[in-house]
Design an enzyme around this catalytic site. Sequence first.
Site, PDB file in Angstrom:
ATOM      1  N   ASP A   1      22.093 -26.026  40.642  1.00 50.92           N
ATOM      2  CA  ASP A   1      22.323 -24.786  41.391  1.00 50.92           C
ATOM      3  C   ASP A   1      22.950 -23.689  40.541  1.00 50.92           C
ATOM      4  OD1 ASP A   1      24.864 -25.726  41.059  1.00 50.92           O
ATOM      5  OD2 ASP A   1      25.373 -25.839  43.195  1.00 50.92           O
ATOM      6  N   GLY A   2      23.128 -23.951  39.250  1.00 51.84           N
ATOM      7  CA  GLY A   2      23.644 -22.934  38.343  1.00 51.84           C
ATOM      8  C   GLY A   2      25.129 -23.025  38.073  1.00 51.84           C
ATOM      9  N   GLU A   3      25.860 -23.863  38.800  1.00 58.23           N
ATOM     10  CA  GLU A   3      27.292 -23.980  38.568  1.00 58.23           C
ATOM     11  C   GLU A   3      27.563 -24.635  37.212  1.00 58.23           C
ATOM     12  OE1 GLU A   3      28.915 -24.313  43.180  1.00 58.23           O
ATOM     13  OE2 GLU A   3      29.077 -26.050  41.835  1.00 58.23           O
TER      14      GLU A   3
ATOM     15  N   GLN B   1      41.749  -3.747  31.656  1.00 53.84           N
ATOM     16  CA  GLN B   1      41.954  -3.280  33.032  1.00 53.84           C
ATOM     17  C   GLN B   1      43.383  -3.646  33.445  1.00 53.84           C
ATOM     18  OE1 GLN B   1      38.824  -4.222  35.842  1.00 53.84           O
ATOM     19  NE2 GLN B   1      37.333  -4.471  34.194  1.00 53.84           N
TER      20      GLN B   1
ATOM     21  N   ASP C   1      42.533   6.607  16.772  1.00 49.46           N
ATOM     22  CA  ASP C   1      43.446   7.393  17.606  1.00 49.46           C
ATOM     23  C   ASP C   1      44.870   7.020  17.227  1.00 49.46           C
ATOM     24  OD1 ASP C   1      44.275   5.049  19.189  1.00 49.46           O
ATOM     25  OD2 ASP C   1      42.274   5.211  20.080  1.00 49.46           O
TER      26      ASP C   1
ATOM     27  N   LYS D   1      41.763  11.689  19.573  1.00 50.17           N
ATOM     28  CA  LYS D   1      40.684  11.284  20.467  1.00 50.17           C
ATOM     29  C   LYS D   1      41.032  11.672  21.890  1.00 50.17           C
ATOM     30  CE  LYS D   1      40.079   6.877  21.491  1.00 50.17           C
ATOM     31  NZ  LYS D   1      39.687   5.447  21.378  1.00 50.17           N
TER      32      LYS D   1
ATOM     33  N   ARG E   1      39.491  11.454  25.898  1.00 49.22           N
ATOM     34  CA  ARG E   1      38.492  10.821  26.751  1.00 49.22           C
ATOM     35  C   ARG E   1      38.449  11.516  28.112  1.00 49.22           C
ATOM     36  NH1 ARG E   1      36.168   5.841  26.645  1.00 49.22           N
ATOM     37  NH2 ARG E   1      37.641   5.134  25.052  1.00 49.22           N
TER      38      ARG E   1
ATOM     39  N   ASP F   1      40.575  -0.710  13.987  1.00 52.19           N
ATOM     40  CA  ASP F   1      40.885  -0.725  15.416  1.00 52.19           C
ATOM     41  C   ASP F   1      41.034  -2.167  15.864  1.00 52.19           C
ATOM     42  OD1 ASP F   1      41.496   0.328  17.872  1.00 52.19           O
ATOM     43  OD2 ASP F   1      39.581   1.366  18.153  1.00 52.19           O
TER      44      ASP F   1
END
Length: 286
Positions: free
Chosen positions: A33-35, A93, A163, A187, A189, A214
């Site tokens: 089932d893809g698990e 995030q 930056d 920089k 954004r 970076d």
Amino acid sequence: MIVAGSDSQALAGALARETGDTLAVAEYDRFPDGELLVEIPDLTDTTPDRAVIVAGTLSAEAHVELLQLQDAVREAGASEVVTVLPYMGYSRQDAAFKAGQPISARAVARAVSTGTDRVVLVTPHEPAIADFFDVPVDIVDAAPRLAAPLPGDLADPLFLAPDEGAIDLAETVKRAYGAGTTDYFEKERDYDTGEVTVTPSAAPVEDRDVVLVDDIVATGSTMSESIAVLNDRGAGRVIVTCVHALLARNARSKLSAAGVAGIYATDTVERDVSAVSAAPSVAAVL
């Protein structure tokens, strides 16, 4: 015992060689089932005192795989579980930018914390995300490792951050290289459009080799714009170096089209540009 997630097999192997620990061979599969199904056959007859799981979480599936690995070693009776996150997905995030949004880094950190006694983060984009975990966290800086693969004949090198926030990384690589100066681009954004504008620094670059430094190269948009600006100003070789080479979508093409002379990264994200291992830096805190 060291256990590798499927996205971090090279780093786990290098870490095992660095520490002398046993490297367990995990198997990664799927149910019909893809698990996901993760299995560590080496645990059948072994109960490790300490299990070190090395698993970059580059996707949502990689996060699930990590949780399964943690549970597998606990089920086998490991008395201590250490989770090494070479690259932690969702770590950028780290704030809710709009009403109704989650702080995804916090949600992920809490989930990872449930199956481990300690976490090791390698050069996180924002060190403050360590506070999101419910277990002790060690932060490892792999940036000094980036000096080793650079050409030894750089001409009056300028280590340039894209930056101001990355200037410490550029300074770290310059010190490890043993020569050169540092500076950074301005920089800006536009968070509505996502467009980034790069303004050249005042540092002279004509006929100098420039190393752009970076922590992460993701889409390559900022780096490619920086490379183009430097080439227009008569720089010598323009080289990109970073800890985490995500190189998503067409990032490689952007960098090549802009005229990059070379790309060097660590193995926190396993790519063909992973020219040096972060294993010695990680081993130092285990």
